[in-house]
Motif scaffolding. Structure first.
Motif: not given
Length: 228
Positions: A115-120, A192-196
């Protein structure tokens, strides 16, 4: 005659969803916006403003959740040095992706979920690292969702491993994502999976002019473009 649709909800997922806290999400976004700018090339040492203090705060939240995870979660700041490159990185800069790893309980389960989100964040001028760029929605909202997911899921056990990553350098060229991808390859993650999550705080779809706060838009590539 339309038949009634009966939805059998998974009780564990239902419980997890019920723990999402709007006040927590709001507080995370306010904290992130309060760092002034989170530009990738902004200060790494200022104690109040810039990407450095912002990423340290995210790591501190992951550390807080890890302490309450009965040893399942660990946190780290994945740091690397980026050389001057192209038009959007005009100086050597220290990079960092705050990360938390929730280790799977089944040693035979090799799957990784990310699970990701961008910090900048940035203002219109992509090279302006000084002016305030609170980035409450782009992408404070996605980072807040990431942190809230880590808070809640850290209290549960899953057979597979879940990685939470706040990515730096998105606005300068997806640099944090590139770094995470390299780590996945080097460590042979079975992904298996990535949720951005990016700009998830808006209910206005500018492509369609639909305003609807009851639905989530998901962009998902069914088959890799190179295979088509």
């Amino acid at each position: 005659v339309n038949a009634q649709t009966i939805i059998q909800r998974d009780p564990v997922i239902d419980k997890i969803v019920s723990e999402v806290n709007a006040d927590s999400l709001k507080s995370y976004i306010q904290k992130l916006a309060g760092f002034g700018t989170r530009h990738t090339l902004s200060s790494k040492t200022d104690s109040k403003k810039g990407i450095g203090v912002a990423r340290n705060w995210v790591v501190s939240k992951f550390s807080e959740f890890a302490r309450n995870s009965s040893g399942s979660m660990s946190e780290a700041l994945d740091k690397w040095v980026l050389q001057k490159q192209g038009a959007r990185v005009d100086t050597v800069t220290e990079m960092g992706n705050p990360m938390a790893i929730l280790k799977g309980t089944d040693t035979s389960d090799k799957r990784f979920f990310v699970i990701t989100g961008h910090l900048d964040s940035r203002v219109s001028d992509v090279m302006n690292r000084v002016s305030d760029a609170p980035g409450a929605n782009d992408d404070g909202s996605g980072t807040a969702m990431l942190i809230e997911c880590a808070r809640i899921l850290s209290k549960y056990k899953f057979p597979a491993t879940i990685i939470f990553a706040a990515l730096s350098g998105e606005e300068q060229g997806l640099l944090g994502g590139e770094r995470l991808s390299a780590l996945a390859q080097q460590n042979n993650w079975y992904l298996e999976g990535l949720l951005n999550n990016d700009i998830v705080g808006s209910n206005n779809s500018n492509e369609t002019n639909i305003i609807d706060n009851t639905k989530v838009r998901v962009f998902s590539e069914g088959l890799p473009a190179f295979e088509l």
